[in-house]
Scaffold this motif. Structure first.
Motif, PDB file in Angstrom:
ATOM      1  N   ARG A  64      87.223  85.326  82.486  1.00 20.30           N
ATOM      2  CA  ARG A  64      85.848  85.041  82.924  1.00 20.30           C
ATOM      3  C   ARG A  64      85.837  84.420  84.332  1.00 20.30           C
ATOM      4  O   ARG A  64      84.930  83.681  84.674  1.00 20.30           O
ATOM      5  CB  ARG A  64      85.147  84.106  81.911  1.00 20.30           C
ATOM      6  CG  ARG A  64      84.728  84.795  80.606  1.00 20.30           C
ATOM      7  CD  ARG A  64      83.688  85.843  80.860  1.00 20.30           C
ATOM      8  NE  ARG A  64      83.227  86.564  79.670  1.00 20.30           N
ATOM      9  CZ  ARG A  64      83.399  87.854  79.472  1.00 20.30           C
ATOM     10  NH1 ARG A  64      84.095  88.581  80.334  1.00 20.30           N
ATOM     11  NH2 ARG A  64      82.886  88.465  78.418  1.00 20.30           N
ATOM     12  N   GLN A 109      82.732  85.304  86.514  1.00 19.63           N
ATOM     13  CA  GLN A 109      81.515  84.615  86.066  1.00 19.63           C
ATOM     14  C   GLN A 109      81.532  83.140  86.479  1.00 19.63           C
ATOM     15  O   GLN A 109      80.512  82.599  86.918  1.00 19.63           O
ATOM     16  CB  GLN A 109      81.374  84.745  84.543  1.00 19.63           C
ATOM     17  CG  GLN A 109      80.987  86.136  84.059  1.00 19.63           C
ATOM     18  CD  GLN A 109      82.138  87.129  84.021  1.00 19.63           C
ATOM     19  OE1 GLN A 109      83.286  86.800  84.329  1.00 19.63           O
ATOM     20  NE2 GLN A 109      81.840  88.362  83.647  1.00 19.63           N
ATOM     21  N   CYS A 123      72.562  83.689  82.834  1.00 21.67           N
ATOM     22  CA  CYS A 123      73.780  84.188  82.172  1.00 21.67           C
ATOM     23  C   CYS A 123      73.337  85.073  81.022  1.00 21.67           C
ATOM     24  O   CYS A 123      72.667  84.601  80.101  1.00 21.67           O
ATOM     25  CB  CYS A 123      74.606  83.031  81.616  1.00 21.67           C
ATOM     26  SG  CYS A 123      75.192  81.912  82.877  1.00 21.67           S
ATOM     27  N   GLY A 148      74.401  88.273  78.173  1.00 17.80           N
ATOM     28  CA  GLY A 148      75.445  89.050  77.503  1.00 17.80           C
ATOM     29  C   GLY A 148      75.277  88.910  76.004  1.00 17.80           C
ATOM     30  O   GLY A 148      74.487  88.086  75.547  1.00 17.80           O
ATOM     31  N   THR A 167      80.337  86.022  73.888  1.00 16.87           N
ATOM     32  CA  THR A 167      81.042  86.570  75.055  1.00 16.87           C
ATOM     33  C   THR A 167      81.368  85.494  76.095  1.00 16.87           C
ATOM     34  O   THR A 167      81.708  85.819  77.236  1.00 16.87           O
ATOM     35  CB  THR A 167      80.234  87.708  75.719  1.00 16.87           C
ATOM     36  OG1 THR A 167      78.879  87.274  75.920  1.00 16.87           O
ATOM     37  CG2 THR A 167      80.220  88.963  74.877  1.00 16.87           C
ATOM     38  N   LYS A 169      79.401  82.811  77.333  1.00 15.50           N
ATOM     39  CA  LYS A 169      78.369  82.312  78.260  1.00 15.50           C
ATOM     40  C   LYS A 169      78.307  80.785  78.259  1.00 15.50           C
ATOM     41  O   LYS A 169      78.385  80.147  79.318  1.00 15.50           O
ATOM     42  CB  LYS A 169      76.993  82.886  77.889  1.00 15.50           C
ATOM     43  CG  LYS A 169      76.932  84.408  77.914  1.00 15.50           C
ATOM     44  CD  LYS A 169      75.549  84.944  77.574  1.00 15.50           C
ATOM     45  CE  LYS A 169      75.074  84.624  76.177  1.00 15.50           C
ATOM     46  NZ  LYS A 169      75.871  85.270  75.096  1.00 15.50           N
ATOM     47  N   ALA A 198      81.450  79.063  79.642  1.00 16.99           N
ATOM     48  CA  ALA A 198      81.532  79.128  81.105  1.00 16.99           C
ATOM     49  C   ALA A 198      80.689  78.019  81.749  1.00 16.99           C
ATOM     50  O   ALA A 198      81.143  77.332  82.675  1.00 16.99           O
ATOM     51  CB  ALA A 198      81.072  80.495  81.600  1.00 16.99           C
ATOM     52  N   PHE A 203      77.838  88.853  81.345  1.00 15.02           N
ATOM     53  CA  PHE A 203      79.015  88.625  80.508  1.00 15.02           C
ATOM     54  C   PHE A 203      79.206  89.857  79.630  1.00 15.02           C
ATOM     55  O   PHE A 203      78.578  89.964  78.580  1.00 15.02           O
ATOM     56  CB  PHE A 203      78.822  87.379  79.642  1.00 15.02           C
ATOM     57  CG  PHE A 203      78.944  86.090  80.411  1.00 15.02           C
ATOM     58  CD1 PHE A 203      80.067  85.289  80.285  1.00 15.02           C
ATOM     59  CD2 PHE A 203      77.927  85.683  81.268  1.00 15.02           C
ATOM     60  CE1 PHE A 203      80.187  84.111  81.005  1.00 15.02           C
ATOM     61  CE2 PHE A 203      78.038  84.502  81.998  1.00 15.02           C
ATOM     62  CZ  PHE A 203      79.173  83.712  81.861  1.00 15.02           C
TER      63      PHE A 203
END
Length: 368
Positions: free
Chosen positions: A30, A33, A55, A57, A61, A63, A66, A200
């Motif tokens: 990631r 991102q 963000c 997705g 995944t 998000k 992150a 994502f």
């Protein structure tokens, strides 16, 4: 006997790594991102308003992880930027969201009742101006603000604060699960939000295996999980597209092996654990459903397997919603991997669909 685990021994070197809310030190696959999010936040480090980010997705995944990683970095490096992560599933009203921000800034929560939103908002904005701090609010699971029709008010309040309080600087990171149904913002909010989009994508099968392998190496003692058990775990995880399933599956497989006093996880341990772990995905997905989506899913679980035409008639009878809405809901339940829809080749122009549940009907009903 030396192949058996003693009663006081364990396969887990660090069981914390298999908790669903654990934030891994090494966050794999990631980087792009994380870079995008840091780019958005960077202006705040110089005292300016950060760029808003969206963000987006599928669930599971990475998000939220992150954003948490970026917030950890901010808090390590500067007291001038205050990051606040708000769980919108729990705090789904404007007042609840701002109560969380108030609590982070001022150190205690405002009263649950008897204090107006305006007062809470003014205190937040005043604090930022007086202490020369920049606020970055992450709205995690922002889908829930759409469901409660609160999203426009929340974003509008955050993004126009500087108009009523000169010097108040706030930015928003919206974390939205892509469920196949478009979420539309009010145009007056859209024009001030203008987010940088951070996508994502679903992890590839190789990435899923990589992430689970890393977690297993750190969480289990050496030799506990062999390649065949890891591959099977990765296959199941990839099929549902939700990394949380895989992490829960590692944990349950380890516990199954311990129950047998085995020093290694077998394929049978993985398979029997999967029966429970796959429900992690079901529970997460069903928490995000709105009323009409639950009604439709309930009907499908009653019928086990249904033709889309007869399903629509029943649904329309109960909700009086039209075919377009029904079609959207069907697509959403499919995107969430709760149902399968297959074209039969029958019906008008061969477009009739057979709808089947991907879970046991009683598992779905228990969560409805």
């Amino acid at each position: 006997m030396k192949d058996l685990l003693a009663w006081d021994q364990t396969l887990f070197k660090d069981s914390e790594l298999f908790e669903l809310d654990h934030v891994p030190e090494h966050f794999l696959h990631r980087d792009a991102q994380l870079q995008s999010l840091m780019y958005g936040v960077r202006p705040a480090l110089c005292g300016a308003r950060p760029l808003n980010c969206l963000c987006i997705g599928s669930p599971g995944t990475g998000k939220t992880t992150a954003v948490v990683k970026v917030f950890e970095e901010i808090e390590k490096h500067t007291p001038k930027v205050v990051p606040v992560l708000v769980n919108c599933q729990v705090n789904s009203t404007k007042y609840a969201v701002f109560s969380q921000i108030f609590k982070k800034l001022i150190g205690y929560a405002p009263p649950v009742s008897g204090v107006s939103f305006k007062k809470v908002f003014n205190e937040v904005a005043k604090y930022l101006v007086e202490h020369e701090k920049v606020l970055v609010v992450a709205l995690d699971d922002m889908n829930f603000l759409f469901y409660e029709n609160e999203v426009n008010d929340v974003l509008y309040s955050l993004l126009r604060a500087h108009e009523t309080h000169t010097g108040a600087r706030m930015g928003v990171i919206a974390i939205l699960s892509d469920t196949g149904v478009p979420h539309i913002l009010d145009p007056k909010v859209e024009t001030v939000f203008l987010p940088e989009e951070v996508r994502f994508p679903q992890y590839t099968k190789g990435e899923v295996r990589d992430i689970l392998s890393s977690r297993a190496k750190l969480g289990f003692y050496p030799g506990v999980l062999d390649d065949s058990a890891l591959d099977r775990t990765a296959e199941h995880t990839f099929a549902l597209g939700d990394l949380r399933v895989g992490i829960d599956l590692l944990k349950r497989s380890g516990l199954n092996a311990e129950r047998r006093a085995s020093r290694t996880i077998s394929l049978e341990d993985v398979e029997s654990a999967y029966e429970k772990s796959r429900l992690v995905h079901l529970s997460y997905m069903m928490r995000s459903l709105k009323e009409d989506e639950k009604i439709l899913l309930g009907m499908i679980s009653e019928m086990q397997q249904a033709n889309s035409g007869e399903l629509y008639e029943k649904f329309h009878l109960q909700t009086s919603l039209g075919y377009t809405r029904f079609y959207e809901l069907l697509n959403k339940l499919g995107a969430l991997k709760l149902i399968d829809t297959d074209f039969t080749g029958k019906g008008s122009r061969g477009r009739s669909r057979v709808v089947t549940l991907r879970y046991q009907a009683d598992e779905v009903k228990a969560r409805l």
